[in-house]
Motif scaffolding. Structure first.
Motif, mmCIF file in Angstrom:
data_model
loop_
_atom_site.group_PDB
_atom_site.id
_atom_site.type_symbol
_atom_site.label_atom_id
_atom_site.label_comp_id
_atom_site.label_asym_id
_atom_site.label_seq_id
_atom_site.Cartn_x
_atom_site.Cartn_y
_atom_site.Cartn_z
ATOM 1 N N GLN A 8 0.834 -1.205 0.000
ATOM 2 C CA GLN A 8 0.000 0.000 0.000
ATOM 3 C C GLN A 8 0.874 1.262 0.000
ATOM 4 O O GLN A 8 0.587 2.228 -0.711
ATOM 5 N N LEU A 11 2.217 2.282 -3.199
ATOM 6 C CA LEU A 11 1.279 2.982 -4.082
ATOM 7 C C LEU A 11 1.590 4.474 -4.142
ATOM 8 O O LEU A 11 1.340 5.134 -5.162
ATOM 9 N N VAL A 181 -3.279 -2.826 -7.922
ATOM 10 C CA VAL A 181 -2.973 -1.889 -9.010
ATOM 11 C C VAL A 181 -4.223 -1.610 -9.833
ATOM 12 O O VAL A 181 -4.469 -0.471 -10.258
ATOM 13 N N TYR A 184 -6.308 0.770 -7.871
ATOM 14 C CA TYR A 184 -5.635 2.072 -7.907
ATOM 15 C C TYR A 184 -5.860 2.756 -9.259
ATOM 16 O O TYR A 184 -6.198 3.953 -9.322
#
Length: 244
Positions: A8, A11, A181, A184
């Motif tokens: 995380q 990210l 991903v 995201y």
């Protein structure tokens, strides 16, 4: 969704790259040279219209001057013929007629030459205006070329930086869980920002500070739970800076 805390947190690195890519794309679209090129293009268009009008005026005057020259030449030819007949002698009535016609031709020639001179003076004025607008066209063309050169050089710099960032993004995204991903990327496509740092009780995406139950929800969430903001739906990444 579950994801390891370290994934995380990575990210944020991915978001940093994507933010940089967005900034580069924005810079490419908003270069000051683009506005300058557009401005000069409008100026060139207006100047070209002005040049055409000036050129047409010069051409019209050239045509009129040529017509006067032909008329003057015809008068001169007729005068030479009448003068030759007058010099040859003849009856008194014929001589008087030739003299009268020569006087008339002289006046006609003078009128034509005056009119031609006036047109030639007008032509000089119009030619100066034409030369001026051509000079302005050349100067504007140079400014456009300079702006295009600067634009292309900046484009090359941006392209190089974009390539560098894009190459750095590929292994980073590939090393993260695919479902993380995917989430995201979806959030980023919808909002422009996929993940943001949760710091001091505030979402780093929408900048809204959480209180009460909303804040407790984030505090009580397991470390591997992917927490999203209730307001902007962005992934809120928790780190040591989050103050939880």
């Amino acid at each position: 969704m579950k994801a390891a805390p370290k994934d995380q947190q990575r990210l944020l690195d991915l978001q940093g790259i994507d933010t940089a890519l967005n900034q580069l794309a924005h810079r490419r679209r908003s270069l000051p040279e683009l506005a300058e090129i557009e401005k000069v293009a409008r100026e060139l268009s207006a100047l070209e219209d002005e040049r055409v009008r000036a050129q047409v005026a010069v051409d019209d005057l050239d045509r009129d001057i040529t017509r006067y020259e032909k008329d003057i030449e015809q008068v001169r030819t007729r005068k030479d013929r009448d003068q030759a007949r007058l010099d040859a002698g003849g009856a008194l009535r014929e001589i008087e007629g030739l003299q009268h016609e020569l006087a008339t031709l002289n006046r006609r020639q003078s009128e034509l030459e005056d009119a031609e001179l006036e047109l030639m003076e007008k032509k000089e004025t119009v030619e100066r205006a034409l030369a001026e607008v051509k000079a302005r066209l050349a100067e504007a063309g140079e400014r456009r070329s300079a702006a295009e050169k600067n634009r292309d050089e900046t484009y090359a710099e941006i392209d190089k930086e974009q390539e560098f960032k894009s190459q750095a993004r590929v292994p980073l995204a590939a090393d993260l869980p695919a479902d993380l991903v995917q989430l995201y990327d979806k959030v980023r496509a919808d909002t422009g920002l996929g993940a943001a740092l949760f710091r001091a009780g505030r979402c780093g995406g929408c900048r809204i500070e959480l209180y009460g139950a909303d804040l407790n929800r984030v505090k009580s969430a397991p470390a591997d739970e992917v927490v999203r903001c209730e307001e902007c739906r962005r992934i809120m990444v928790r780190t040591a800076e989050s103050g939880l």
